[in-house]
Each structure stands twice: as structure tokens, then as C-alpha cells.
Design an enzyme around this catalytic site. Structure first.
Site, PDB file in Angstrom:
ATOM      1  N   ASP A  25     -41.892 -53.004  53.377  1.00  0.00           N
ATOM      2  CA  ASP A  25     -41.654 -53.722  52.239  1.00  0.00           C
ATOM      3  C   ASP A  25     -42.416 -53.003  51.085  1.00  0.00           C
ATOM      4  O   ASP A  25     -41.856 -53.081  49.998  1.00  0.00           O
ATOM      5  CB  ASP A  25     -42.429 -55.184  52.603  1.00  0.00           C
ATOM      6  CG  ASP A  25     -42.327 -56.062  51.349  1.00  0.00           C
ATOM      7  OD1 ASP A  25     -41.131 -56.492  50.807  1.00  0.00           O
ATOM      8  OD2 ASP A  25     -43.260 -56.661  50.968  1.00  0.00           O
ATOM      9  N   ASP A  39     -40.563 -51.514  47.825  1.00  0.00           N
ATOM     10  CA  ASP A  39     -41.072 -52.101  46.489  1.00  0.00           C
ATOM     11  C   ASP A  39     -41.441 -50.993  45.413  1.00  0.00           C
ATOM     12  O   ASP A  39     -40.834 -50.852  44.353  1.00  0.00           O
ATOM     13  CB  ASP A  39     -42.643 -52.655  46.537  1.00  0.00           C
ATOM     14  CG  ASP A  39     -42.250 -54.076  46.983  1.00  0.00           C
ATOM     15  OD1 ASP A  39     -41.304 -54.653  47.098  1.00  0.00           O
ATOM     16  OD2 ASP A  39     -43.152 -54.767  47.337  1.00  0.00           O
ATOM     17  N   ASP A  59     -37.755 -62.159  51.929  1.00  0.00           N
ATOM     18  CA  ASP A  59     -37.831 -61.641  53.291  1.00  0.00           C
ATOM     19  C   ASP A  59     -39.305 -62.310  53.936  1.00  0.00           C
ATOM     20  O   ASP A  59     -39.594 -62.389  55.006  1.00  0.00           O
ATOM     21  CB  ASP A  59     -37.857 -60.056  53.119  1.00  0.00           C
ATOM     22  CG  ASP A  59     -38.909 -59.725  52.209  1.00  0.00           C
ATOM     23  OD1 ASP A  59     -39.825 -60.313  51.564  1.00  0.00           O
ATOM     24  OD2 ASP A  59     -38.887 -58.566  51.920  1.00  0.00           O
ATOM     25  N   GLY A  60     -40.089 -62.592  52.775  1.00  0.00           N
ATOM     26  CA  GLY A  60     -41.562 -63.139  53.426  1.00  0.00           C
ATOM     27  C   GLY A  60     -41.505 -64.771  53.991  1.00  0.00           C
ATOM     28  O   GLY A  60     -42.024 -64.744  54.950  1.00  0.00           O
ATOM     29  N   ASP A  84     -37.470 -60.330  47.752  1.00  0.00           N
ATOM     30  CA  ASP A  84     -38.753 -59.807  47.903  1.00  0.00           C
ATOM     31  C   ASP A  84     -39.529 -61.158  48.545  1.00  0.00           C
ATOM     32  O   ASP A  84     -40.561 -60.816  49.163  1.00  0.00           O
ATOM     33  CB  ASP A  84     -39.668 -59.202  46.669  1.00  0.00           C
ATOM     34  CG  ASP A  84     -40.773 -58.263  46.990  1.00  0.00           C
ATOM     35  OD1 ASP A  84     -40.790 -57.846  48.101  1.00  0.00           O
ATOM     36  OD2 ASP A  84     -41.736 -58.543  46.245  1.00  0.00           O
ATOM     37  N   ARG A  97     -42.257 -65.094  58.047  1.00  0.00           N
ATOM     38  CA  ARG A  97     -43.204 -66.364  58.663  1.00  0.00           C
ATOM     39  C   ARG A  97     -42.388 -67.213  59.483  1.00  0.00           C
ATOM     40  O   ARG A  97     -42.941 -67.754  60.206  1.00  0.00           O
ATOM     41  CB  ARG A  97     -43.506 -67.117  57.425  1.00  0.00           C
ATOM     42  CG  ARG A  97     -44.753 -66.445  56.644  1.00  0.00           C
ATOM     43  CD  ARG A  97     -45.278 -67.194  55.356  1.00  0.00           C
ATOM     44  NE  ARG A  97     -44.422 -67.453  54.354  1.00  0.00           N
ATOM     45  CZ  ARG A  97     -44.566 -67.027  53.369  1.00  0.00           C
ATOM     46  NH1 ARG A  97     -44.945 -65.736  53.507  1.00  0.00           N
ATOM     47  NH2 ARG A  97     -43.329 -67.044  52.385  1.00  0.00           N
TER      48      ARG A  97
END
Length: 205
Positions: free
Chosen positions: A86, A90, A68-69, A65, A73
Site C-alpha cells: 500500500d 501510494d 482496501d483498508g 486507497d 479490517r
């Protein structure tokens, strides 16, 4: 606390994210794989009473989690589809974790804790829904005692330590999580109500 730790975790995950991106693996694939792993581990280990090893495996996949962020970016501005996926996954991951716990509590005769775990699942979904609905109506709702990262930390730590035999920690953690989730729902409802009554009404879909 978790927001303060995020930059350090991001630095640790950046090399892995860069390596995956070079191999053509996108952040959405990492999101899906993390959710699949979380649900599979929760529904395999928790109903068997293997709480500690299950929590270790789940924690590994939960890190996706954050990964992936980091990858999103790297590849440019995040996509609308990626943000939607996402958030949706979740909820699926949370459902898997607490469903596994509910099943274990039921088969082991811990009916009260089964109810508490079920309440945590429902309250967590409501916390997220209130924010999503408020933002869809043009209001802000970034408030509350226990957002998803805090709820995950409290839940997984208490389950993991409970699996190691630490007395009372599992029950205490779940009750704390239930209370914090209920308080967060109340905080968000009050926050949205204040915004709604202070602005002129408009037609809502």
C-alpha cells in the site's frame, strides 16, 4: 478534518468491501487496481489538458486507497506485505498524477507551474521517506502540516476546478501544496532531530 471524515467514509464503503470480499477479491488486488487506474488516468487525461474529467476519474480510483483498508479490517489483522504494498503503490500513484501535470504544463508553455508540480512530487516523496526512515530507526514521525490525504485533496481539487476554468485556482493550489509540503518536511526533520539528540546513540544500519 480528513481523519474526522474517515469513519463516515468507512461506513459508506463497508457494503462494497463486504461484497468484494465475498467474491474472493482481496485488499491487495484493490490496492493494485486503484494505483493502475490512477496512473493510467493521470497519464492519459492530464497531458491532453483534460484536467476536470481526469480528476474525476482519478478521484474514483483514489477511493480504492480507503476501500482496501476497509477490506483488510474485514479479513483480519493487516499483513506486513499488504502495508508495504500500500505504501509503495501510494508513491507510484502520486508520481503518475504529478508526472501527468508536469507534462501538460510543459507542452502548454507553463514552465513555472511545471517546476512547481515537479517540486510537489519530490517534496511529497521526501515527506513519506522521512517518516518511513524514522520509524525504521525506532522513532515516531506522525507529525506535519500536510500528510498524503491532505496533499491529494488540495492537488485534485485545484486541478479539477482549474479544468472547469476557475481562474488562478490551479496555480494557487499548487503553490499552496508546494509550501505545505516543504513545511511538512521541515516539521518532520525537526521532530526526528529532537528524538535523536534526546536518546543515547546506537549503531544504525
Amino acid at each position: 478534518m480528513l481523519k474526522l471524515l474517515r469513519p463516515a467514509v468507512t461506513r459508506l464503503l463497508t457494503p462494497l468491501g463486504r461484497a468484494l470480499t465475498r467474491r474472493g477479491i482481496g485488499p491487495n488486488a484493490v490496492t493494485a487496481a486503484g494505483t493502475l487506474g490512477t496512473v493510467a488516468a493521470a497519464l492519459f487525461f492530464y497531458p491532453r489538458g483534460q484536467l476536470f474529467i481526469g480528476t474525476v476519474v482519478i478521484t474514483f480510483f483514489v477511493l480504492a486507497d480507503l476501500l482496501d483498508g476497509v477490506m483488510a479490517r474485514m479479513t483480519g489483522p493487516g499483513s506486513t506485505w499488504g502495508a508495504f504494498l500500500d505504501s509503495t503503490l501510494d508513491r507510484v500513484g502520486d508520481a503518475g498524477i504529478f508526472s501527468g501535470l508536469v507534462f501538460w504544463f510543459v507542452v502548454s508553455g507553463q514552465r513555472v507551474l511545471a517546476g512547481v508540480a515537479l517540486f510537489c512530487l519530490v517534496a511529497g516523496a521526501v515527506v513519506s521517506y522521512v517518516k518511513a526512515r524514522a520509524e525504521a530507526l525506532g522513532m515516531t514521525c506522525d507529525v506535519g502540516l500536510a500528510e498524503r490525504p491532505e496533499r491529494l485533496v488540495v492537488g485534485l481539487v485545484s486541478v479539477g476546478l482549474g479544468g472547469l476554468g476557475v481562474p488562478y485556482i490551479l496555480a494557487a493550489g499548487l503553490w499552496l501544496l508546494a509550501v505545505a509540503s516543504a513545511v511538512t518536511v521541515g516539521q518532520r526533520l525537526l521532530h526526528v532531530h529532537r528524538q535523536a539528540v534526546s536518546h543515547p546513540p546506537r549503531t544504525l544500519r
